[in-house]
Design a protein around this motif. Structure first.
Motif, PDB file in Angstrom:
ATOM      1  N   LEU A 124       0.868  -1.185  -0.047  1.00  0.00           N
ATOM      2  CA  LEU A 124       0.008   0.019   0.026  1.00  0.00           C
ATOM      3  C   LEU A 124       0.731   1.427   0.058  1.00  0.00           C
ATOM      4  N   ARG A 125       1.931   1.141   0.591  1.00  0.00           N
ATOM      5  CA  ARG A 125       2.836   2.372   0.752  1.00  0.00           C
ATOM      6  C   ARG A 125       3.585   2.589  -0.571  1.00  0.00           C
ATOM      7  N   GLY A 126       3.507   1.618  -1.640  1.00  0.00           N
ATOM      8  CA  GLY A 126       3.987   1.931  -2.895  1.00  0.00           C
ATOM      9  C   GLY A 126       2.969   2.804  -3.665  1.00  0.00           C
ATOM     10  N   THR A 127       1.769   2.844  -3.332  1.00  0.00           N
ATOM     11  CA  THR A 127       0.315   3.831  -3.803  1.00  0.00           C
ATOM     12  C   THR A 127       0.353   4.990  -2.865  1.00  0.00           C
ATOM     13  N   LEU A 128       0.091   4.831  -1.570  1.00  0.00           N
ATOM     14  CA  LEU A 128      -0.327   5.999  -0.781  1.00  0.00           C
ATOM     15  C   LEU A 128       0.803   6.786  -0.079  1.00  0.00           C
ATOM     16  N   GLY A 129       2.067   6.214   0.000  1.00  0.00           N
ATOM     17  CA  GLY A 129       3.062   6.849   0.593  1.00  0.00           C
ATOM     18  C   GLY A 129       2.921   6.582   1.909  1.00  0.00           C
ATOM     19  N   GLY A 130       3.260   7.438   2.895  1.00  0.00           N
ATOM     20  CA  GLY A 130       3.150   7.472   4.474  1.00  0.00           C
ATOM     21  C   GLY A 130       4.290   6.641   4.943  1.00  0.00           C
ATOM     22  N   ASP A 131       4.317   6.618   6.506  1.00  0.00           N
ATOM     23  CA  ASP A 131       5.505   6.125   7.228  1.00  0.00           C
ATOM     24  C   ASP A 131       4.810   4.781   7.791  1.00  0.00           C
ATOM     25  N   LEU A 132       5.740   3.686   7.802  1.00  0.00           N
ATOM     26  CA  LEU A 132       5.517   2.282   8.336  1.00  0.00           C
ATOM     27  C   LEU A 132       5.703   2.283   9.994  1.00  0.00           C
ATOM     28  N   GLU A 133       4.825   1.652  10.711  1.00  0.00           N
ATOM     29  CA  GLU A 133       5.161   1.721  12.093  1.00  0.00           C
ATOM     30  C   GLU A 133       4.705   0.316  12.672  1.00  0.00           C
ATOM     31  N   VAL A 134       5.070  -0.291  13.553  1.00  0.00           N
ATOM     32  CA  VAL A 134       4.948  -1.620  14.131  1.00  0.00           C
ATOM     33  C   VAL A 134       4.191  -1.711  15.465  1.00  0.00           C
ATOM     34  N   GLY A 135       3.339  -2.505  15.678  1.00  0.00           N
ATOM     35  CA  GLY A 135       2.685  -2.583  16.712  1.00  0.00           C
ATOM     36  C   GLY A 135       3.366  -3.809  17.896  1.00  0.00           C
ATOM     37  N   THR A 136       3.184  -3.745  19.040  1.00  0.00           N
ATOM     38  CA  THR A 136       3.886  -4.592  19.900  1.00  0.00           C
ATOM     39  C   THR A 136       3.685  -5.880  19.572  1.00  0.00           C
ATOM     40  N   ASP A 137       4.924  -6.561  19.617  1.00  0.00           N
ATOM     41  CA  ASP A 137       5.119  -8.181  19.443  1.00  0.00           C
ATOM     42  C   ASP A 137       4.654  -9.044  20.578  1.00  0.00           C
ATOM     43  N   HIS A 138       3.712  -9.556  20.620  1.00  0.00           N
ATOM     44  CA  HIS A 138       3.665 -10.273  22.022  1.00  0.00           C
ATOM     45  C   HIS A 138       3.990 -11.796  21.832  1.00  0.00           C
ATOM     46  N   HIS A 139       4.456 -12.412  20.766  1.00  0.00           N
ATOM     47  CA  HIS A 139       5.008 -13.603  20.500  1.00  0.00           C
ATOM     48  C   HIS A 139       5.905 -14.017  21.242  1.00  0.00           C
ATOM     49  N   ALA A 140       6.892 -13.243  22.016  1.00  0.00           N
ATOM     50  CA  ALA A 140       7.983 -13.646  22.584  1.00  0.00           C
ATOM     51  C   ALA A 140       7.478 -13.740  24.097  1.00  0.00           C
TER      52      ALA A 140
END
Length: 134
Positions: free
Chosen positions: A115-131
């Motif tokens: 989607l970023r390839g079309t809309l631009g914007g900044d990537l953010e990552v949520g909390t990883d609870h797998h660990a």
């Protein structure tokens, strides 16, 4: 305790993020264009999805979307502050976020990168609870 529309929207987005697990795209990241602006409908049109509206309130508009890149939640906000508060709360549920001015797309890593390839914007990552262990 008073439940606000924004709180309900965060809960809905968190549920959608969990439901989207496993729906991604293996595409390579494209060159990032200037960040898109506009209404939820205009952003959805840019990425070729028909939005399935989930929340249509003054503070937030939120829809489920699906296109060739995968499934995602697309939300627009009345204010920058409302957007940041929503993102900060939603990130506790994990997921990947593509953030523009007064909008956010939430989905799997490959989907938001595409989607970023079309809309631009900044990537953010949520909390990883797998660990975490129970």
């Amino acid at each position: 305790m008073k439940v606000t529309r924004a709180a309900l929207a965060v809960t809905g987005a968190a549920t959608a993020v969990l439901a989207l697990a496993g729906c991604g795209s293996g595409q390579q990241e494209k060159k990032v264009p200037v960040t898109a602006t506009g209404s939820l409908e205009s952003l959805a049109a840019e990425v070729k999805c028909t939005p399935d509206m989930q929340t249509d309130a003054d503070e937030i508009r939120q829809a489920l979307c699906k296109n060739k890149d995968g499934k995602f939640v697309l939300a627009t906000f009345a204010t920058d502050r409302g957007q940041r508060e929503w993102i900060n709360d939603a990130k506790d549920y994990g997921g990947f976020y593509l953030v523009g001015r007064k909008w956010v797309a939430v989905g799997e890593n490959g989907t938001v990168k595409a989607l970023r390839g079309t809309l631009g914007g900044d990537l953010e990552v949520g909390t990883d609870h797998h660990a975490h262990t129970g």
